[in-house]
Write a protein that holds these residues in place. Sequence first.
Motif, short mmCIF file in Angstrom:
data_model
loop_
_atom_site.label_atom_id
_atom_site.label_comp_id
_atom_site.label_asym_id
_atom_site.label_seq_id
_atom_site.Cartn_x
_atom_site.Cartn_y
_atom_site.Cartn_z
N GLN A 278 13.79 -7.07 -0.32
CA GLN A 278 13.22 -8.38 -0.65
C GLN A 278 11.76 -8.29 -1.09
O GLN A 278 11.23 -9.23 -1.67
CB GLN A 278 13.31 -9.33 0.55
N ILE A 279 11.12 -7.18 -0.78
CA ILE A 279 9.71 -7.03 -1.12
C ILE A 279 9.61 -6.35 -2.47
O ILE A 279 10.12 -5.25 -2.67
CB ILE A 279 8.97 -6.26 -0.01
N ARG A 280 8.98 -7.02 -3.40
CA ARG A 280 8.96 -6.55 -4.79
C ARG A 280 8.25 -5.21 -4.93
O ARG A 280 7.38 -4.87 -4.16
CB ARG A 280 8.34 -7.60 -5.70
N VAL A 281 8.62 -4.50 -5.96
CA VAL A 281 7.99 -3.24 -6.30
C VAL A 281 6.50 -3.50 -6.52
O VAL A 281 6.13 -4.49 -7.13
CB VAL A 281 8.64 -2.63 -7.57
N MET B 18 4.36 -11.40 1.61
CA MET B 18 5.77 -11.13 1.30
C MET B 18 6.51 -10.68 2.55
O MET B 18 7.67 -11.06 2.77
CB MET B 18 5.89 -10.09 0.20
#
Length: 150
Positions: A62-65, A136
Amino acid sequence: MATQTPAEAMRQAGEHWLANCAPHAKSVHRRWEAGKLAAVPSGRHWDVVEAPLVRSIEIMPQIRVGALGPVLACARSGRAWWLVPLEAAEQCDDIPDVTVLPSGTPLLCPPPLRALDGRTWLVRPDGSGQLTDSLMLGAAFGPGGLAEAW
């Protein structure tokens, strides 16, 4: 002179960065060379958010690159430790099942590319200084995130 592989370069950069987050980098390297965990205290370069290991693994996607930094895990205790920017851990204070560790808490770390005493890096330090975005992280664990549906 042998050319360094990308994995070797990352290992060295990650080890250098993590060791230099401690007050005495040489002591950290000596412990790793002896096959022991090294205590690297929070509060100098990053803070630590502790969370359940299984939930941590589930929310990582769920945590973006670009917003995901080092995450240390311990299979024995079922815990994970997220390295987040200084003082940004406050954004996770009210999230159930997540604990913001006090500044100065020693984090017992293996070297980036090796597991020791049941601890391993789920996301390894790579030398860049990238830390997990605490907003995030809080959103992923908070209401509406995977943690609530667990």
